[in-house]
Design a protein around this motif. Sequence first.
Motif, PDB file in Angstrom:
ATOM      1  N   ASN A 158     -12.202   2.147  -7.488  1.00 19.09           N
ATOM      2  CA  ASN A 158     -11.731   3.512  -7.655  1.00 19.09           C
ATOM      3  C   ASN A 158     -10.245   3.209  -8.393  1.00 19.09           C
ATOM      4  O   ASN A 158      -9.529   4.135  -8.438  1.00 19.09           O
ATOM      5  CB  ASN A 158     -11.644   4.182  -6.361  1.00 19.09           C
ATOM      6  N   ASP A 218      -3.462  -0.915  -2.646  1.00 17.35           N
ATOM      7  CA  ASP A 218      -4.246   0.192  -2.446  1.00 17.35           C
ATOM      8  C   ASP A 218      -3.347   1.540  -2.664  1.00 17.35           C
ATOM      9  O   ASP A 218      -2.398   1.428  -2.141  1.00 17.35           O
ATOM     10  CB  ASP A 218      -4.990   0.227  -1.093  1.00 17.35           C
ATOM     11  N   ASP A 219      -3.761   2.402  -3.549  1.00 19.32           N
ATOM     12  CA  ASP A 219      -3.364   3.655  -3.792  1.00 19.32           C
ATOM     13  C   ASP A 219      -1.746   3.620  -4.230  1.00 19.32           C
ATOM     14  O   ASP A 219      -1.105   4.507  -4.297  1.00 19.32           O
ATOM     15  CB  ASP A 219      -3.278   4.629  -2.758  1.00 19.32           C
ATOM     16  N   ARG A 257       0.870   3.687  -7.170  1.00 17.71           N
ATOM     17  CA  ARG A 257       1.114   4.317  -8.583  1.00 17.71           C
ATOM     18  C   ARG A 257       1.829   3.275  -9.577  1.00 17.71           C
ATOM     19  O   ARG A 257       2.978   3.128  -9.332  1.00 17.71           O
ATOM     20  CB  ARG A 257       1.859   5.524  -8.324  1.00 17.71           C
ATOM     21  N   ARG A 295       0.892  -1.251   0.015  1.00 14.68           N
ATOM     22  CA  ARG A 295       0.010   0.013   0.068  1.00 14.68           C
ATOM     23  C   ARG A 295       0.968   1.210   0.047  1.00 14.68           C
ATOM     24  O   ARG A 295       1.841   1.268   0.573  1.00 14.68           O
ATOM     25  CB  ARG A 295      -0.968   0.182   1.338  1.00 14.68           C
ATOM     26  N   GLY A 296       0.546   2.139  -0.918  1.00 14.25           N
ATOM     27  CA  GLY A 296       1.169   3.468  -1.135  1.00 14.25           C
ATOM     28  C   GLY A 296       2.440   3.302  -1.648  1.00 14.25           C
ATOM     29  O   GLY A 296       3.172   4.333  -1.648  1.00 14.25           O
ATOM     30  N   SER A 321       5.319   3.109  -4.868  1.00 13.63           N
ATOM     31  CA  SER A 321       5.304   3.772  -6.233  1.00 13.63           C
ATOM     32  C   SER A 321       5.961   2.707  -6.906  1.00 13.63           C
ATOM     33  O   SER A 321       7.191   2.327  -6.841  1.00 13.63           O
ATOM     34  CB  SER A 321       6.146   5.094  -6.060  1.00 13.63           C
ATOM     35  N   ARG A 366      -7.557  -0.968  -4.520  1.00 15.38           N
ATOM     36  CA  ARG A 366      -8.476   0.104  -4.398  1.00 15.38           C
ATOM     37  C   ARG A 366      -7.630   1.422  -4.545  1.00 15.38           C
ATOM     38  O   ARG A 366      -6.633   1.805  -3.966  1.00 15.38           O
ATOM     39  CB  ARG A 366      -8.936   0.167  -3.231  1.00 15.38           C
ATOM     40  N   GLY A 367      -8.093   2.280  -5.620  1.00 21.05           N
ATOM     41  CA  GLY A 367      -6.940   3.497  -5.855  1.00 21.05           C
ATOM     42  C   GLY A 367      -6.126   3.540  -6.693  1.00 21.05           C
ATOM     43  O   GLY A 367      -5.221   4.465  -6.790  1.00 21.05           O
ATOM     44  N   ALA A 368      -5.558   2.361  -7.143  1.00 26.11           N
ATOM     45  CA  ALA A 368      -4.312   2.120  -7.691  1.00 26.11           C
ATOM     46  C   ALA A 368      -4.468   2.553  -9.223  1.00 26.11           C
ATOM     47  O   ALA A 368      -5.623   2.689  -9.727  1.00 26.11           O
ATOM     48  CB  ALA A 368      -4.228   0.490  -7.853  1.00 26.11           C
ATOM     49  N   ARG A 369      -3.291   3.251  -9.403  1.00 21.74           N
ATOM     50  CA  ARG A 369      -3.427   3.960 -10.750  1.00 21.74           C
ATOM     51  C   ARG A 369      -2.603   3.272 -11.768  1.00 21.74           C
ATOM     52  O   ARG A 369      -1.366   2.966 -11.641  1.00 21.74           O
ATOM     53  CB  ARG A 369      -2.612   5.267 -10.660  1.00 21.74           C
TER      54      ARG A 369
END
Length: 228
Positions: free
Chosen positions: A174, A133-134, A136, A113-114, A116, A153-156
């Motif tokens: 998301n 999650d989240d 990049r 999570r978080g 890069s 969730r929220g991954a780009r």
Amino acid sequence: MTAELELSTWLPPEQTLPDAVASGRKDARGADWRGQSLGTLDLSGASLCRVDLSGCDLSHCNLDGVDLRLARYDSTTNWPEGFDVRSSGAVGPGAKLNGAFLNGADLRAMDLRGASLMGTYLSGADLSGTLLDDVRLVGADLRHAVLRAARCRGARFGSCQLDYADFRGADLTNAGLESVESIKGADFSLCIGLGEQLGVLLARPYLELDCWNPMTRKNTRESLESLS
């Protein structure tokens, strides 16, 4: 003249215990040190590539010049004050691994999570059950990657290559999939959270949607339509 290797006392690096490092052995590549308290162990210059440090207490260790490439850590791993584990090459929450070569890596059930992972090479990597999650992942290579039941969730995923990626059962709530480079042969069966993005993905070129995935035995269009 090079000293001869004494096979009677030699151990492969992955069997190296912290006590052996304290005695002067500096190669512990691939060892499993999960949950250990390492006290004031001097790890300066040690090769800890791929060592599992989940739950370890290294807060009083000397980590000068230590090689932590692809070592594993989690949210319960304790580091010395001021030590920048996120930029060390180790893999765990918040890690900065942009452009790293993780092709075929076993990252199952890890907490990323978080992190890069922009431009990271993850072709063939196993991320089953991994927490993303989240994260990049812009420009990452995820061809043939396995993300079964991963939480994204929220991954780009912008500009990602997702050819033949296995997303079965993943949570994509998301997640940003609108601008991926390709989903040719990817399988999204049993995914949750796609919402409005489902229509966006179904509007991709037929060459991507009608591509058969030989591993999951389904084409991309079929896997997406099963979510409607």
